[in-house]
Design a protein around this motif. Structure first.
Motif, PDB file in Angstrom:
ATOM      1  N   LYS A 171      17.146  34.161  -8.559  1.00  0.00           N
ATOM      2  CA  LYS A 171      18.312  34.964  -8.855  1.00  0.00           C
ATOM      3  C   LYS A 171      18.451  36.146  -8.159  1.00  0.00           C
ATOM      4  O   LYS A 171      19.366  36.691  -7.640  1.00  0.00           O
ATOM      5  N   LYS A 172      17.093  36.900  -8.086  1.00  0.00           N
ATOM      6  CA  LYS A 172      16.962  38.301  -7.321  1.00  0.00           C
ATOM      7  C   LYS A 172      16.571  38.246  -5.914  1.00  0.00           C
ATOM      8  O   LYS A 172      16.526  39.024  -5.301  1.00  0.00           O
ATOM      9  N   GLY A 173      16.810  36.851  -5.612  1.00  0.00           N
ATOM     10  CA  GLY A 173      16.289  36.826  -4.088  1.00  0.00           C
ATOM     11  C   GLY A 173      15.263  36.538  -3.694  1.00  0.00           C
ATOM     12  O   GLY A 173      14.496  36.903  -2.390  1.00  0.00           O
ATOM     13  N   GLU A 174      14.153  36.476  -4.782  1.00  0.00           N
ATOM     14  CA  GLU A 174      12.808  36.392  -4.252  1.00  0.00           C
ATOM     15  C   GLU A 174      12.347  35.184  -4.251  1.00  0.00           C
ATOM     16  O   GLU A 174      12.839  34.287  -4.816  1.00  0.00           O
ATOM     17  N   LEU A 175      11.238  34.874  -3.704  1.00  0.00           N
ATOM     18  CA  LEU A 175      10.786  33.555  -3.701  1.00  0.00           C
ATOM     19  C   LEU A 175       9.760  33.110  -4.779  1.00  0.00           C
ATOM     20  O   LEU A 175       8.934  33.857  -5.058  1.00  0.00           O
ATOM     21  N   PRO A 176      10.163  32.123  -5.758  1.00  0.00           N
ATOM     22  CA  PRO A 176       9.120  31.783  -6.758  1.00  0.00           C
ATOM     23  C   PRO A 176       7.965  31.244  -6.164  1.00  0.00           C
ATOM     24  O   PRO A 176       7.866  30.799  -4.948  1.00  0.00           O
ATOM     25  N   SER A 177       6.759  31.585  -7.070  1.00  0.00           N
ATOM     26  CA  SER A 177       5.550  31.190  -6.490  1.00  0.00           C
ATOM     27  C   SER A 177       5.566  29.650  -6.753  1.00  0.00           C
ATOM     28  O   SER A 177       6.244  29.031  -7.426  1.00  0.00           O
ATOM     29  N   PHE A 178       4.533  29.065  -5.851  1.00  0.00           N
ATOM     30  CA  PHE A 178       4.255  27.509  -5.724  1.00  0.00           C
ATOM     31  C   PHE A 178       2.880  27.291  -5.996  1.00  0.00           C
ATOM     32  O   PHE A 178       2.205  27.784  -5.558  1.00  0.00           O
ATOM     33  N   LYS A 179       2.763  25.984  -6.521  1.00  0.00           N
ATOM     34  CA  LYS A 179       1.391  25.621  -6.860  1.00  0.00           C
ATOM     35  C   LYS A 179       0.773  24.929  -5.481  1.00  0.00           C
ATOM     36  O   LYS A 179      -0.232  25.343  -5.053  1.00  0.00           O
ATOM     37  N   SER A 180       1.467  24.152  -4.717  1.00  0.00           N
ATOM     38  CA  SER A 180       0.904  23.456  -3.396  1.00  0.00           C
ATOM     39  C   SER A 180       2.012  23.139  -2.769  1.00  0.00           C
ATOM     40  O   SER A 180       3.021  22.377  -2.999  1.00  0.00           O
ATOM     41  N   LEU A 181       1.715  23.572  -1.369  1.00  0.00           N
ATOM     42  CA  LEU A 181       3.048  23.320  -0.536  1.00  0.00           C
ATOM     43  C   LEU A 181       2.033  23.051   0.982  1.00  0.00           C
ATOM     44  O   LEU A 181       1.491  24.049   1.524  1.00  0.00           O
ATOM     45  N   TYR A 182       1.952  21.891   1.399  1.00  0.00           N
ATOM     46  CA  TYR A 182       1.067  21.514   2.518  1.00  0.00           C
ATOM     47  C   TYR A 182       1.494  22.642   3.814  1.00  0.00           C
ATOM     48  O   TYR A 182       2.546  23.002   4.077  1.00  0.00           O
ATOM     49  N   GLY A 183       0.414  23.236   4.333  1.00  0.00           N
ATOM     50  CA  GLY A 183       0.673  24.132   5.523  1.00  0.00           C
ATOM     51  C   GLY A 183       0.859  25.472   5.114  1.00  0.00           C
ATOM     52  O   GLY A 183       0.928  26.514   6.140  1.00  0.00           O
ATOM     53  N   TYR A 184       0.919  25.983   3.888  1.00  0.00           N
ATOM     54  CA  TYR A 184       1.259  27.396   3.144  1.00  0.00           C
ATOM     55  C   TYR A 184       0.267  27.471   2.241  1.00  0.00           C
ATOM     56  O   TYR A 184      -0.120  26.655   1.427  1.00  0.00           O
ATOM     57  N   LYS A 185       0.260  28.797   1.934  1.00  0.00           N
ATOM     58  CA  LYS A 185      -0.519  29.391   0.887  1.00  0.00           C
ATOM     59  C   LYS A 185       0.256  30.568   0.313  1.00  0.00           C
ATOM     60  O   LYS A 185       0.996  31.261   1.310  1.00  0.00           O
ATOM     61  N   PHE A 186       0.228  30.893  -0.770  1.00  0.00           N
ATOM     62  CA  PHE A 186       0.979  31.996  -1.471  1.00  0.00           C
ATOM     63  C   PHE A 186       0.247  33.282  -1.634  1.00  0.00           C
ATOM     64  O   PHE A 186      -0.775  33.247  -2.040  1.00  0.00           O
ATOM     65  N   ASN A 187       0.701  34.281  -0.803  1.00  0.00           N
ATOM     66  CA  ASN A 187       0.061  35.620  -0.815  1.00  0.00           C
ATOM     67  C   ASN A 187       0.373  36.262  -2.149  1.00  0.00           C
ATOM     68  O   ASN A 187       1.584  36.746  -2.209  1.00  0.00           O
ATOM     69  N   THR A 188      -0.370  36.345  -2.889  1.00  0.00           N
ATOM     70  CA  THR A 188      -0.166  37.152  -4.094  1.00  0.00           C
ATOM     71  C   THR A 188       0.074  38.787  -3.984  1.00  0.00           C
ATOM     72  O   THR A 188       0.867  39.404  -4.672  1.00  0.00           O
ATOM     73  N   LYS A 189      -0.531  39.184  -2.949  1.00  0.00           N
ATOM     74  CA  LYS A 189      -0.273  40.620  -2.599  1.00  0.00           C
ATOM     75  C   LYS A 189       1.468  40.957  -2.043  1.00  0.00           C
ATOM     76  O   LYS A 189       2.068  42.107  -2.546  1.00  0.00           O
ATOM     77  N   THR A 190       1.795  40.083  -1.051  1.00  0.00           N
ATOM     78  CA  THR A 190       3.212  40.355  -0.502  1.00  0.00           C
ATOM     79  C   THR A 190       4.145  39.704  -1.313  1.00  0.00           C
ATOM     80  O   THR A 190       5.562  39.720  -1.258  1.00  0.00           O
ATOM     81  N   ASP A 191       3.576  38.623  -2.240  1.00  0.00           N
ATOM     82  CA  ASP A 191       4.578  37.857  -3.058  1.00  0.00           C
ATOM     83  C   ASP A 191       5.379  36.838  -2.069  1.00  0.00           C
ATOM     84  O   ASP A 191       6.539  36.679  -2.440  1.00  0.00           O
TER      85      ASP A 191
END
Length: 205
Positions: free
Chosen positions: A160-180
């Motif tokens: 709702k704030k326009g931010e991307l929710p974190s995800f567990k697993s999405l092929y080809g991507y990883k979640f950067n906890t520093k940049t969110d």
């Protein structure tokens, strides 16, 4: 099947260890820790040798899922006469669903096999003990539901704030906890781009 028959009388204990995706960050629930403590109980309390123990590990198995490969294999082995003891760290490693807890535990006890929880004592012949066992199962189920609800609420709030929710697993991507933010997983990037290209070309056809 012939190998299982050969093992009957040679295996005295089955150890079951489980972590879900969320548990893996919790050192108290690490697979190695669970196995170590269960083996220690089997050896020190019951006098079993390591050669008399089979360890079954469930990686990423959710506690309310009745169709877990390692759990189902453990039940399969027990039904064929392997093991006198079924050793688990805690009831919530066996299941986090109160109904499933009752079904699985009664099935094991019905085979004449004892369930030995390292961090919880239960006596299937004692009404008060079974009452507390069932209450523990309800609490584990409630805690799991609360964690799920809180996580879902957090993801919705971020979206709702326009931010991307974190995800567990999405092929080809990883979640950067520093940049969110998500970023390409370098080991999977090339295949992902090929898949995208194939999809685009197929659509154009």
């Amino acid at each position: 099947m012939a190998y299982i028959k050969w093992l009957i009388g040679k295996i005295n204990a089955l150890i079951y260890a489980r972590v879900s995706t969320t548990d893996q960050a919790n050192k108290g629930f690490s697979i190695d820790s669970q196995i170590e403590r269960c083996k220690e109980r089997a050896i020190k309390k019951f006098g079993y040798k390591e050669s008399e123990i089979i360890v079954l590990v469930e990686l990423g198995g959710m506690g309310d899922d009745p169709n877990r490969p390692a759990l189902n294999h453990a039940l399969y082995l027990l039904e064929r006469g392997l093991g006198k003891k079924f050793i688990v760290l805690h009831p919530d490693r066996l299941t986090r669903d109160n109904t499933l807890q009752g079904v699985v535990s009664r099935r094991i006890w019905g085979m004449g096999v004892d369930i030995e929880f390292i961090e919880y004592e239960v006596n299937p012949h004692d009404p008060e003990s079974m009452l507390m066992f069932n209450i523990q199962g309800s609490i584990a189920q409630y805690n799991k539901a609360k964690i799920h609800a809180n996580s879902k609420r957090g993801r919705i709030a971020k979206a709702k704030k326009g931010e991307l929710p974190s995800f567990k697993s999405l092929y080809g991507y990883k979640f950067n906890t520093k940049t969110d933010l998500p970023e390409y997983h370098e080991d999977e990037k090339e295949i992902l781009l090929e898949m995208k290209d194939m999809l685009i070309n197929e659509i154009e056809l």
